[in-house]
Design a protein around this motif. Structure first.
Motif, PDB file in Angstrom:
ATOM      1  N   GLU A 240       1.129  -1.413   0.315  1.00  0.00           N
ATOM      2  CA  GLU A 240      -0.157  -0.635  -0.295  1.00  0.00           C
ATOM      3  C   GLU A 240       0.997   1.006  -0.213  1.00  0.00           C
ATOM      4  OE1 GLU A 240      -1.271   2.278   2.153  1.00  0.00           O
ATOM      5  OE2 GLU A 240      -0.730   1.817   4.355  1.00  0.00           O
ATOM      6  N   GLY A 241       0.248   2.365  -0.870  1.00  0.00           N
ATOM      7  CA  GLY A 241       0.942   3.386  -1.021  1.00  0.00           C
ATOM      8  C   GLY A 241       0.149   4.491  -0.862  1.00  0.00           C
ATOM      9  N   THR A 242      -0.189   4.926  -0.242  1.00  0.00           N
ATOM     10  CA  THR A 242      -1.550   5.663   0.762  1.00  0.00           C
ATOM     11  C   THR A 242      -0.788   7.048   0.915  1.00  0.00           C
ATOM     12  OG1 THR A 242      -3.437   4.522   1.881  1.00  0.00           O
ATOM     13  CG2 THR A 242      -3.598   6.623   2.084  1.00  0.00           C
ATOM     14  N   ARG A 243       0.411   7.264   1.688  1.00  0.00           N
ATOM     15  CA  ARG A 243       0.978   8.787   1.991  1.00  0.00           C
ATOM     16  C   ARG A 243       2.634   8.313   1.084  1.00  0.00           C
ATOM     17  NH1 ARG A 243      -2.426  12.101   3.676  1.00  0.00           N
ATOM     18  NH2 ARG A 243      -3.887  11.351   5.785  1.00  0.00           N
ATOM     19  N   ILE A 244       2.393   7.300   0.463  1.00  0.00           N
ATOM     20  CA  ILE A 244       3.822   7.327  -0.478  1.00  0.00           C
ATOM     21  C   ILE A 244       4.287   8.903  -0.618  1.00  0.00           C
ATOM     22  CG2 ILE A 244       3.129   7.437  -2.705  1.00  0.00           C
ATOM     23  CD1 ILE A 244       6.069   5.588  -1.552  1.00  0.00           C
ATOM     24  N   SER A 245       3.446  10.192  -0.507  1.00  0.00           N
ATOM     25  CA  SER A 245       4.100  11.416  -1.701  1.00  0.00           C
ATOM     26  C   SER A 245       4.754  12.456  -0.184  1.00  0.00           C
ATOM     27  CB  SER A 245       3.213  11.930  -2.706  1.00  0.00           C
ATOM     28  OG  SER A 245       1.935  11.775  -1.718  1.00  0.00           O
ATOM     29  N   GLU A 246       4.218  11.975   0.883  1.00  0.00           N
ATOM     30  CA  GLU A 246       4.784  12.518   2.237  1.00  0.00           C
ATOM     31  C   GLU A 246       5.962  11.756   3.000  1.00  0.00           C
ATOM     32  OE1 GLU A 246       1.096  12.781   4.517  1.00  0.00           O
ATOM     33  OE2 GLU A 246      -0.188  12.706   2.849  1.00  0.00           O
ATOM     34  N   ALA A 247       6.633  12.874   3.354  1.00  0.00           N
ATOM     35  CA  ALA A 247       8.123  12.207   4.116  1.00  0.00           C
ATOM     36  C   ALA A 247       7.699  11.759   5.163  1.00  0.00           C
ATOM     37  CB  ALA A 247       9.297  13.559   4.222  1.00  0.00           C
ATOM     38  N   GLU A 403      -7.995  13.683   6.029  1.00  0.00           N
ATOM     39  CA  GLU A 403      -7.700  14.755   5.565  1.00  0.00           C
ATOM     40  C   GLU A 403      -8.831  13.904   3.909  1.00  0.00           C
ATOM     41  OE1 GLU A 403      -5.141  14.078   6.050  1.00  0.00           O
ATOM     42  OE2 GLU A 403      -4.121  15.101   6.831  1.00  0.00           O
ATOM     43  N   PRO A 404      -9.828  15.207   3.221  1.00  0.00           N
ATOM     44  CA  PRO A 404     -10.214  14.143   2.204  1.00  0.00           C
ATOM     45  C   PRO A 404      -9.948  14.361   0.687  1.00  0.00           C
ATOM     46  CG  PRO A 404     -10.339  17.172   1.872  1.00  0.00           C
ATOM     47  CD  PRO A 404      -9.729  16.495   3.415  1.00  0.00           C
ATOM     48  N   PHE A 405      -9.977  13.014  -0.139  1.00  0.00           N
ATOM     49  CA  PHE A 405      -9.102  12.293  -0.887  1.00  0.00           C
ATOM     50  C   PHE A 405      -9.292  12.770  -2.741  1.00  0.00           C
ATOM     51  CE2 PHE A 405      -7.605   9.356   2.430  1.00  0.00           C
ATOM     52  CZ  PHE A 405      -6.163   9.998   2.213  1.00  0.00           C
ATOM     53  N   ASN A 406     -10.993  13.748  -2.110  1.00  0.00           N
ATOM     54  CA  ASN A 406     -11.237  13.903  -3.793  1.00  0.00           C
ATOM     55  C   ASN A 406     -12.159  14.702  -3.452  1.00  0.00           C
ATOM     56  OD1 ASN A 406     -13.760  13.037  -2.614  1.00  0.00           O
ATOM     57  ND2 ASN A 406     -13.026  10.427  -2.607  1.00  0.00           N
ATOM     58  N   GLU A 459      -2.965   6.629  -4.729  1.00  0.00           N
ATOM     59  CA  GLU A 459      -3.230   7.693  -6.453  1.00  0.00           C
ATOM     60  C   GLU A 459      -1.380   8.154  -7.201  1.00  0.00           C
ATOM     61  OE1 GLU A 459      -5.334  10.996  -4.938  1.00  0.00           O
ATOM     62  OE2 GLU A 459      -7.226   9.632  -5.382  1.00  0.00           O
ATOM     63  N   HIS A 460      -0.365   7.716  -6.697  1.00  0.00           N
ATOM     64  CA  HIS A 460       0.776   8.121  -6.844  1.00  0.00           C
ATOM     65  C   HIS A 460       1.780   6.502  -6.430  1.00  0.00           C
ATOM     66  CE1 HIS A 460      -0.216  12.416  -7.085  1.00  0.00           C
ATOM     67  NE2 HIS A 460      -0.900  12.230  -5.197  1.00  0.00           N
ATOM     68  N   PRO A 461       1.404   6.244  -7.955  1.00  0.00           N
ATOM     69  CA  PRO A 461       1.916   4.330  -8.136  1.00  0.00           C
ATOM     70  C   PRO A 461       3.779   4.780  -8.174  1.00  0.00           C
ATOM     71  CG  PRO A 461       0.435   4.604  -9.454  1.00  0.00           C
ATOM     72  CD  PRO A 461       0.311   6.132  -8.168  1.00  0.00           C
TER      73      PRO A 461
END
Length: 485
Positions: A240-247, A403-406, A459-461
């Motif tokens: 899973e990568g829900t928060r992959i874009s957050e350090a 937080e809202p995702f959409n 949303e960010h594979p």
């Protein structure tokens, strides 16, 4: 390389949800002709294309609307006969899938088991079973949440619900389904009873992360999963990568310190406090219970939340140690809504509510008005209309949910802000995510060291291949079998 048997792929994955979106996991694993789903969840993004949160597809058409709009995948031999009949769709006699193995009870992983036929066996954690049953009690008329049992449609009086075949597990158990063996291992997430899995197939070992984090209240659980997964030397990992874009992301102690500080400031100025968090999140409940206790206030929850907590406390030996008694603990109470006649008459409430009210501290809106600075009203955004009765004046709205995702979530947030501003409150946000940060995801992948990684639940594979290289990252395509080799 995996061999092909009788013209078919020996081991494959087909994704009917969970790619390029957060949640909606429906991952079909096939091995030597045996087919199982890893989760069968609701896709919020697919549903939101056609319906708002308060709207539903036509129940009179059974499963028809869901299939026609792509909210459910077109797969023969898996759906309930009664819902197929209502939609005038043909029934397949034999099931095409043997089982579903649930990682946890969140809607985007579990809800659409509701549509599956009752001869498909369902595997879930013991605590997941308690959580789902507690939620089902509150949603008895909702066809999108009939997981452990369901009422055949059209409903006839006197007909008992059909119970599904449920097999529960805990860490240490192993599930054998024909050529596959699944070892579930507890992980930390924003809900009790969540699991990652080590899956042995005829083509090698695969790891399924489920939803997990390193920064929560039980990082030891996730670390144990990582250790065992690494020892299995997997060929594949579904990560899973829900928060992959957050350090990095905030932890639960941050939520406590931030909101407790606001509670102390509110005490100094005798301000009203309103809390908004997911009632399913026991960690967050404990945090706001601590805030109420340490600031000398009482935490008021809805009857629905009280019943959920009560059921988990009565049925789960671990949770019974951390959930306070509504009958004995003075820090916890129930906020009593006006319904039906609007007079708080006993006949306005069902027997379950009345039983709760007889054992707990009960606060009406008038009670809160008299003692606004002595409570935290934790009834959430779905009960904002109560602000009309509460008339809080100056106050603080403590937002502690995702937080809202959409776009739909953003609209809901804008509407919430309108309510907050209308009633003279200010909004503060403090949240601890149920999902690992990008930094922690990379640490998890480094430690487990699977040869191939498939990004899911994100949303960010592209962030996976950006930082880990193209060679180890596999990009799957929706509804197209991916051979494991």
């Amino acid at each position: 390389m995996a061999r092909k048997t009788a013209g078919k792929l020996q081991t494959s994955l087909t994704f009917y949800g969970g790619l390029g979106e957060i949640g909606g996991n429906k991952i079909l694993l096939e091995d030597r002709g045996t087919r199982i789903f890893l989760d069968f969840g609701k896709s919020f993004s697919a549903r939101a294309k056609y319906f708002e949160w308060t709207e539903s597809p036509r129940l009179a058409n059974g499963v028809g609307d869901f299939l026609a709009l792509g909210i459910l995948p077109q797969i023969g031999g898996i759906y309930r006969r009664d819902l197929l009949h209502l939609a005038n769709l043909p029934e397949v006699e034999d099931r095409s899938v043997q089982a579903v193995v649930l990682s946890h009870a969140h809607s985007d992983h579990a809800d659409y088991v509701s549509f599956l036929r009752d001869d498909i066996e369902i595997y879930m954690g013991e605590t997941t079973n308690h959580v789902i049953r507690a939620i089902e009690e509150e949603r008895s008329a909702n066809v999108e949440y009939e997981i452990t049992q369901f009422k055949e449609r059209p409903i006839k009086r006197g007909r008992d619900p059909l119970k599904r075949e449920i097999t529960t597990f805990r860490t240490g158990n192993k599930i054998k389904i024909d050529s596959m063996e699944i070892e579930p291992i507890h992980v930390d997430h924003s809900l009790p009873g969540c699991y990652g899995m080590i899956i042995t197939t005829s083509s090698g070992t695969m790891v399924y992360s489920g939803d997990l984090r390193m920064h929560g209240t039980r990082p030891d659980l996730t670390l144990d999963f990582i250790r065992r997964a690494a020892e299995a030397k997997p060929e594949w990992m579904l990560c899973e990568g829900t928060r992959i874009s957050e350090a990095s992301v905030s932890d639960e102690e941050y939520v406590y310190k931030t909101c407790h500080q606001y509670a102390e400031q509110a005490n100094d100025q005798e301000l009203f406090l309103f809390a908004d968090y997911s009632y399913k999140d026991i960690d967050r409940f404990q945090t706001f219970y601590r805030i109420a206790r340490d600031s000398g206030r009482k935490l008021l929850v809805t009857p629905k939340t009280a019943r959920y907590l009560q059921r988990l406390s009565e049925n789960d030996r671990v949770l019974s140690k951390v959930i306070p008694s509504f009958e004995k603990d003075e820090t916890i109470g129930i906020y009593k809504h006006r319904v039906k006649s609007g007079t708080y008459a006993d006949e306005d409430y069902d027997d379950a509510d009345l039983e709760l009210f007889s054992k707990a501290q009960v606060w009406k809106s008038s009670d809160v008005q008299e003692k606004k600075s002595e409570v935290i009203v934790a009834i959430g955004a779905f009960h904002l209309q109560e602000l009309i009765d509460l008339n809080p004046g100056r106050g603080i709205y403590m937002h502690s949910s995702s937080e809202p995702f959409n776009e739909e979530g953003e609209f809901d947030e804008a509407r919430t802000n309108n309510w907050i501003e209308r009633f003279g409150m200010v909004r503060v946000r403090a949240h601890c995510s149920g999902h690992a940060s990008g930094r922690d995801i990379h640490q998890i992948l480094d430690s487990i060291a699977a040869k191939k990684v498939i990004p899911i639940h994100t949303e960010h594979p592209e962030f996976f291949s950006m930082f880990r290289g193209e060679r180890s990252i596999v990009t799957a395509q929706p509804q197209k079998p991916l051979e494991l080799r």
